[in-house]
Structure formats: structure tokens, C-alpha cells
Design a protein around this motif. Structure first.
Motif, PDB file in Angstrom:
ATOM      1  N   LEU A 148      17.689 -13.560  10.338  1.00 31.38           N
ATOM      2  CA  LEU A 148      16.529 -13.472  11.225  1.00 31.38           C
ATOM      3  C   LEU A 148      16.802 -12.485  12.349  1.00 31.38           C
ATOM      4  N   ALA A 149      18.005 -12.555  12.925  1.00 29.36           N
ATOM      5  CA  ALA A 149      18.372 -11.620  13.992  1.00 29.36           C
ATOM      6  C   ALA A 149      18.342 -10.181  13.485  1.00 29.36           C
ATOM      7  N   GLY A 150      18.846  -9.958  12.278  1.00 25.31           N
ATOM      8  CA  GLY A 150      18.830  -8.614  11.703  1.00 25.31           C
ATOM      9  C   GLY A 150      17.421  -8.118  11.449  1.00 25.31           C
ATOM     10  N   SER A 151      16.562  -9.005  10.960  1.00 25.23           N
ATOM     11  CA  SER A 151      15.186  -8.617  10.673  1.00 25.23           C
ATOM     12  C   SER A 151      14.432  -8.254  11.951  1.00 25.23           C
ATOM     13  N   ILE A 152      14.608  -9.062  13.005  1.00 29.95           N
ATOM     14  CA  ILE A 152      13.921  -8.780  14.275  1.00 29.95           C
ATOM     15  C   ILE A 152      14.514  -7.530  14.931  1.00 29.95           C
ATOM     16  N   ALA A 153      15.806  -7.313  14.775  1.00 23.30           N
ATOM     17  CA  ALA A 153      16.420  -6.084  15.300  1.00 23.30           C
ATOM     18  C   ALA A 153      15.815  -4.858  14.641  1.00 23.30           C
ATOM     19  N   ASN A 154      15.572  -4.949  13.345  1.00 24.27           N
ATOM     20  CA  ASN A 154      14.927  -3.853  12.622  1.00 24.27           C
ATOM     21  C   ASN A 154      13.510  -3.633  13.155  1.00 24.27           C
ATOM     22  N   LEU A 155      12.811  -4.740  13.395  1.00 27.74           N
ATOM     23  CA  LEU A 155      11.450  -4.664  13.921  1.00 27.74           C
ATOM     24  C   LEU A 155      11.418  -3.973  15.283  1.00 27.74           C
ATOM     25  N   PHE A 156      12.287  -4.419  16.196  1.00 33.64           N
ATOM     26  CA  PHE A 156      12.313  -3.850  17.543  1.00 33.64           C
ATOM     27  C   PHE A 156      12.871  -2.431  17.550  1.00 33.64           C
ATOM     28  N   GLY A 157      13.893  -2.185  16.729  1.00 37.47           N
ATOM     29  CA  GLY A 157      14.476  -0.853  16.659  1.00 37.47           C
ATOM     30  C   GLY A 157      13.469   0.170  16.174  1.00 37.47           C
ATOM     31  N   THR A 158      12.645  -0.242  15.199  1.00 33.43           N
ATOM     32  CA  THR A 158      11.592   0.650  14.707  1.00 33.43           C
ATOM     33  C   THR A 158      10.558   0.918  15.797  1.00 33.43           C
ATOM     34  N   ALA A 159      10.225  -0.131  16.557  1.00 38.02           N
ATOM     35  CA  ALA A 159       9.235   0.010  17.621  1.00 38.02           C
ATOM     36  C   ALA A 159       9.737   0.927  18.739  1.00 38.02           C
ATOM     37  N   ILE A 160      11.027   0.775  19.101  1.00 35.21           N
ATOM     38  CA  ILE A 160      11.598   1.589  20.179  1.00 35.21           C
ATOM     39  C   ILE A 160      11.918   2.998  19.695  1.00 35.21           C
ATOM     40  N   GLY A 161      12.337   3.065  18.428  1.00 33.24           N
ATOM     41  CA  GLY A 161      12.711   4.356  17.876  1.00 33.24           C
ATOM     42  C   GLY A 161      14.205   4.613  17.872  1.00 33.24           C
ATOM     43  N   GLU A 162      14.992   3.637  18.323  1.00 27.32           N
ATOM     44  CA  GLU A 162      16.455   3.781  18.336  1.00 27.32           C
ATOM     45  C   GLU A 162      17.098   2.417  18.596  1.00 27.32           C
ATOM     46  N   GLY A 163      18.433   2.385  18.438  1.00 33.11           N
ATOM     47  CA  GLY A 163      19.196   1.204  18.837  1.00 33.11           C
ATOM     48  C   GLY A 163      19.171   0.042  17.872  1.00 33.11           C
ATOM     49  N   THR A 164      18.733   0.266  16.629  1.00 33.94           N
ATOM     50  CA  THR A 164      18.651  -0.852  15.681  1.00 33.94           C
ATOM     51  C   THR A 164      20.029  -1.466  15.418  1.00 33.94           C
ATOM     52  N   ALA A 165      21.045  -0.641  15.247  1.00 30.97           N
ATOM     53  CA  ALA A 165      22.394  -1.148  14.965  1.00 30.97           C
ATOM     54  C   ALA A 165      22.928  -1.972  16.130  1.00 30.97           C
ATOM     55  N   PRO A 173       0.832  -1.219   0.000  1.00 31.52           N
ATOM     56  CA  PRO A 173       0.000   0.000   0.000  1.00 31.52           C
ATOM     57  C   PRO A 173       0.861   1.261   0.000  1.00 31.52           C
ATOM     58  N   THR A 174       0.310   2.346  -0.475  1.00 32.04           N
ATOM     59  CA  THR A 174       1.002   3.631  -0.470  1.00 32.04           C
ATOM     60  C   THR A 174       1.343   4.037   0.965  1.00 32.04           C
ATOM     61  N   GLY A 175       2.584   4.454   1.167  1.00 33.02           N
ATOM     62  CA  GLY A 175       3.019   4.858   2.498  1.00 33.02           C
ATOM     63  C   GLY A 175       3.672   3.749   3.298  1.00 33.02           C
ATOM     64  N   SER A 176       3.592   2.520   2.791  1.00 32.38           N
ATOM     65  CA  SER A 176       4.234   1.403   3.497  1.00 32.38           C
ATOM     66  C   SER A 176       5.749   1.523   3.404  1.00 32.38           C
ATOM     67  N   GLN A 177       6.430   1.215   4.504  1.00 28.49           N
ATOM     68  CA  GLN A 177       7.897   1.247   4.547  1.00 28.49           C
ATOM     69  C   GLN A 177       8.509  -0.151   4.479  1.00 28.49           C
ATOM     70  N   GLY A 178       7.691  -1.125   4.098  1.00 28.36           N
ATOM     71  CA  GLY A 178       8.143  -2.516   4.081  1.00 28.36           C
ATOM     72  C   GLY A 178       7.491  -3.286   5.222  1.00 28.36           C
ATOM     73  N   ILE A 179       7.399  -4.592   5.064  1.00 28.94           N
ATOM     74  CA  ILE A 179       6.686  -5.415   6.044  1.00 28.94           C
ATOM     75  C   ILE A 179       7.268  -5.256   7.439  1.00 28.94           C
ATOM     76  N   VAL A 180       8.596  -5.335   7.560  1.00 34.63           N
ATOM     77  CA  VAL A 180       9.224  -5.294   8.886  1.00 34.63           C
ATOM     78  C   VAL A 180       9.061  -3.922   9.533  1.00 34.63           C
ATOM     79  N   ASN A 181       9.318  -2.863   8.792  1.00 32.08           N
ATOM     80  CA  ASN A 181       9.174  -1.520   9.360  1.00 32.08           C
ATOM     81  C   ASN A 181       7.734  -1.234   9.780  1.00 32.08           C
ATOM     82  N   ASP A 182       6.786  -1.666   8.963  1.00 32.69           N
ATOM     83  CA  ASP A 182       5.381  -1.468   9.308  1.00 32.69           C
ATOM     84  C   ASP A 182       5.003  -2.279  10.548  1.00 32.69           C
ATOM     85  N   LEU A 183       5.556  -3.484  10.654  1.00 34.08           N
ATOM     86  CA  LEU A 183       5.315  -4.300  11.843  1.00 34.08           C
ATOM     87  C   LEU A 183       5.871  -3.625  13.088  1.00 34.08           C
ATOM     88  N   GLY A 184       7.036  -3.012  12.951  1.00 28.73           N
ATOM     89  CA  GLY A 184       7.650  -2.322  14.078  1.00 28.73           C
ATOM     90  C   GLY A 184       6.798  -1.159  14.572  1.00 28.73           C
TER      91      GLY A 184
END
Length: 423
Positions: free
Chosen positions: A387-404, A339-350
Motif C-alpha cells: 500500500l505504501a509503495g502504491s501511494i508513493a507511486n501515486l504521489f510521485g506521479t502527481a509531484i513529478g519526482e521523488g517516487t523512490a 483505455p488507450t493511453g492509460s498508464q495504469g490505474i495508479v499512474n492515471d490517478l497520480g
């Protein structure tokens, strides 16, 4: 035309849970990932034929993303075969045998040397390069064979492989899955690698000393020296030539490191510099050692290297292909179906997770450590770090920082467990 994003979210999460479940049971997850790719494709496109094609296209996308890593490891392994065949590795390592005077020096010398060589050669070739020379010396100095194995494993498959600062294979996998530059993951991993490395190696050393005092360890070693000597042919090069190349090779790689610093090279540029240097060294050694057969032998060594590289990364490709669909790979493989405005499945999930569950940095860190450890249970370490990288992206997006930092934490946990260091 957009697709129901909530359906993709549920599918993606379901398959992540399935993948983790199979990894806990130490089962291979390639089939699960392939099915996951197909299901995501058919839900997104509604086209059965395009979904079948999407599985293959996702493999192509993953291979393109991983190709530089596969190539660098392949050419390094090819070069290590030449070093062992000609006996240059023994000349390179022999000066360090003079340092090993007692068990303490043996443990730390072997460990640090293993770490440095593994950064440039990867741990598997480094074991072969070091083991035959240093094991008997260490035993004579009073360090049991188990102590040698502990040092090589902790410093090589632990510190060096989990950090991978030079070849940058591990951080590229996790960084790509997390949608981050490789340099960010490497920078974030430095303090984590230091803490993990210091704690594990020091604790292991004192536990080793305790068992040695109790007499629980035998002073024997069974490294297959005869097999190594059978594969070696010291007549290919004179002693003077072996000494020359033993000096030239480390100088060449040291210059690479200096070049990375001076020209601010990282990621693919740094990998290409090391890879190109390795290829030229391989050609030079093959031509000098095999003379008229140098052309054919160069190809032969490269084939050996590529066989090793694709054997290691064969299981990684379908897993990486699935997790790439959670980010930039979706549009590249399946097309404009989000959909328009989606940032990708993982980012949207976050973003959705941040609105539903109060997630803290502490919970995210513990979760990533657990996920990383679980992905390493298959004994590879590399197959699940996407998998670890994908979940880190998910959680980092949810928290707003610390993805790296979360990405680096998951990477370290996965490789320390997958590399076999707990055993």
C-alpha cells in the motif's frame, strides 16, 4: 474495448480508504482486498465468471512476483534451524561475548551484531541465534534484559528489516508496488535508514541509561535456555567441525556481498546469489551433521523453512494482489481493458491528482509516513507495505519526482511500526 477509467479510479480509491480504515482498527485486510479485486475485475470485464477467475489469477500473479522473496526467507530459516540444532550458532557468537565488558558495550555490541546477522538471516531467526548466548553475558555485564531486547529489536526489526539490503524482501515488495527497480528504492532508503537508525538507537540508549540509574530495571532475564538446549544436539558435529563451519558460513556470505559489488548484482540476481549459497550451506550441514539421514533431514529442514515463509507471506499475497492491479498486474491478470493511453490505474490517478490538488513534497512525505505507520499497526510490517509503495507511486506521479524516496519512507515507517519497535 476500453472501460470507464473514472469508475476504476473511484473503486480503487474507495478500497484504499477501506484498507487504511481497517488497518487503523488493527483488523485484517485480506478479505477487503479480495473483494476489491473482484469488484475491479467485474467493472473492467463485465464478466462474472472471468471476475471470479481474476481473483485466483491475481493470487498467482502476486505469488510469482513474491516467490523469490518467499524462497530466500524460507531457505535462510531452514539453514538457521540447522545452525541451532548443531550448536554452530553458539560457536559463531561466542567470540563476541569477550567484547561485552560493561552495559554500554553490551548494548552496542548486541545491537550491531543483531543488525548484521539480521541482514543475512532475517530478524526472527537472528533472535534465536543470538539470544540464548548473549542474554546471560549482557546481564552479567550490567545490561538489563529489557536493554538487550531494546537493542535486538531496534537494530534487528528496525534498522535491518526496514532496510533489508541483502535479502531485499522489503524493498522488492514496495518497489514492485511503486513500479520501480529495487535498486532505486534501496539507494533512496540509505540516508533515511541512517537517520532513523541513529536517532532511535541513541535516544533509546540514553533513556535506558537514565532508567538504569534510577533503578527502574531489574537485572534478570528469562530466555528459555533449557528449551534451546533441548533442541540442540552438539553430538551431531565435533567441536572442530562446528568451529570450521562457524568460520566458513560468514566467509561465504561475505563473498556474496563482494560478488554483488564486483558484478553489480542487485534485485533478483542478488537474492538468487544469497539464496543459492544458503541452500548449499544447508545441504552441507545436513549431510555432515546427520550422516546417513542427511537426505531426509535436508527435506525436513526445508519443510520447516517453507512453513515459516508462507506463514509470514500468507497475509501479504492477497494484499499485494490488489495493489498489483493498480499497475502492471492489471493487464497480466485481467487483459487489455484499460483505455488507450492509460498508464495504469495508479499512474492515471497520480496525473489526475496533480491537476486537482496542489501536492507538495512535504505533504507527500508526511502522508507516506502516516500511511506506512498505519499499515504497520497490524503487527506484521510486511502485509501493508505494498500500500505504501502504491501511494508513493501515486504521489510521485502527481509531484513529478521523488517516487523512490517516498517509497522508501513508507517502507521504513511501516516496518518500524509493524516490527514492534515503538513498544
Amino acid at each position: 474495448m476500453g472501460v470507464d477509467l473514472s469508475a476504476l479510479h473511484w473503486i480503487y480509491v474507495t478500497f484504499i480508504v477501506l484498507i487504511i480504515g481497517f488497518m487503523v482498527r488493527r483488523r485484517d485486510t485480506s478479505l477487503i482486498c479480495i473483494v476489491g479485486i473482484f469488484v475491479i475485475a467485474i467493472v473492467a470485464t463485465g464478466d462474472f465468471t472471468a471476475s471470479i477467475s481474476g481473483v485466483f489469477d491475481s493470487f498467482i500473479y502476486a505469488i510469482k512476483e513474491l516467490l523469490s522473496t518467499i524462497l530466500i526467507i524460507s531457505v535462510i530459516v531452514a539453514m538457521s534451524r540447522v545452525l541451532m540444532k548443531t550448536g554452530i550458532n553458539e560457536v559463531m557468537i561466542s567470540p563476541f561475548t569477550k567484547i561485552i565488558k560493561n552495559s554500554t558495550l553490551a548494548y552496542w555490541t548486541i545491537g550491531i551484531l543483531m543488525m548484521i546477522i539480521s541482514w543475512f538471516f532475517w530478524p526472527s531467526p537472528a533472535v534465536a541465534l543470538l539470544g540464548a548466548v548473549l542474554l546471560p553475558v549482557a546481564i552479567r555485564a550490567g545490561l538489563p534484559a529489557l536493554g538487550v531486547a531494546m537493542a535486538m529489536n531496534l537494530f534487528g526489526h528496525g534498522i535491518a528489516l526496514s532496510s533489508d539490503f541483502i535479502i531485499q524482501g522489503a524493498p522488492k515488495l514496495t518497489a514492485d508496488a511503486a513500479g520501480l527497480p529495487v535498486s532505486e528504492v534501496i539507494t533512496a532508503s540509505i540516508p533515511l535508514v541512517i537517520v532513523m537508525g541513529a536517532v532511535t538507537t541513541i535516544v533509546a540508549f540514553f533513556m535506558l541509561r537514565r532508567d538504569m540509574k534510577r533503578g527502574n530495571l531489574e537485572m534478570v532475564g528469562t530466555f528459555d535456555r533449557e528449551k534451546i538446549e533441548e533442541a540442540m544436539n552438539t553430538s551431531l558435529l565435533t567441536l572442530g567441525q562446528r568451529k570450521f563451519f562457524a568460520l566458513l558460513i560468514p566467509i561465504a556470505f561475505i563473498l556474496d556481498v563482494v560478488g554483488m559489488s564486483v558484478f553489480n548484482l542487485s534485485g533478483g540476481d542478488a537474492t538468487a546469489l544469497v539464496g543459492g549459497t544458503t541452500v548449499f550451506i544447508l545441504i552441507l550441514l545436513a549431510v555432515f551433521a546427520h550422516k546417513n539421514d542427511g537426505l531426509e533431514k535436508t527435506t525436513s529442514y526445508l519443510i520447516e523453512g517453507f512453513q515459516f515463509g508462507f506463514k509470514v507471506f500468507g497475509p501479504v499475497i492477497p494484499i499485494a494482489a490488489f495493489f498489483y492491479l493498480g499497475d502492471s498486474g492489471f493487464i497480466a491478470v485481467l487483459g487489455e481493458y484499460l483505455p488507450t493511453g492509460s498508464q495504469g490505474i495508479v499512474n492515471d490517478l497520480g496525473v489526475a491528482l496533480a491537476d486537482i490538488v496542489p501536492l507538495t513534497g512535504e505533504i507527500a512525505a508526511m502522508t507516506l509516513t502516516a500511511v506506512g505507520a498505519i499499515t504497520g499497526l497490524d503487527g506484521s510490517g510486511f502485509s501493508g507495505i505494498t500500500l505504501a509503495g502504491s501511494i508513493a507511486n501515486l504521489f510521485g506521479t502527481a509531484i513529478g519526482e521523488g517516487t523512490a524516496t517516498l517509497t522508501a519512507l513508507g517502507q521504513i515507517a511501516a516496518i518500524w511500526v509493524g516490527g514492534g519497535t515503538p513498544t
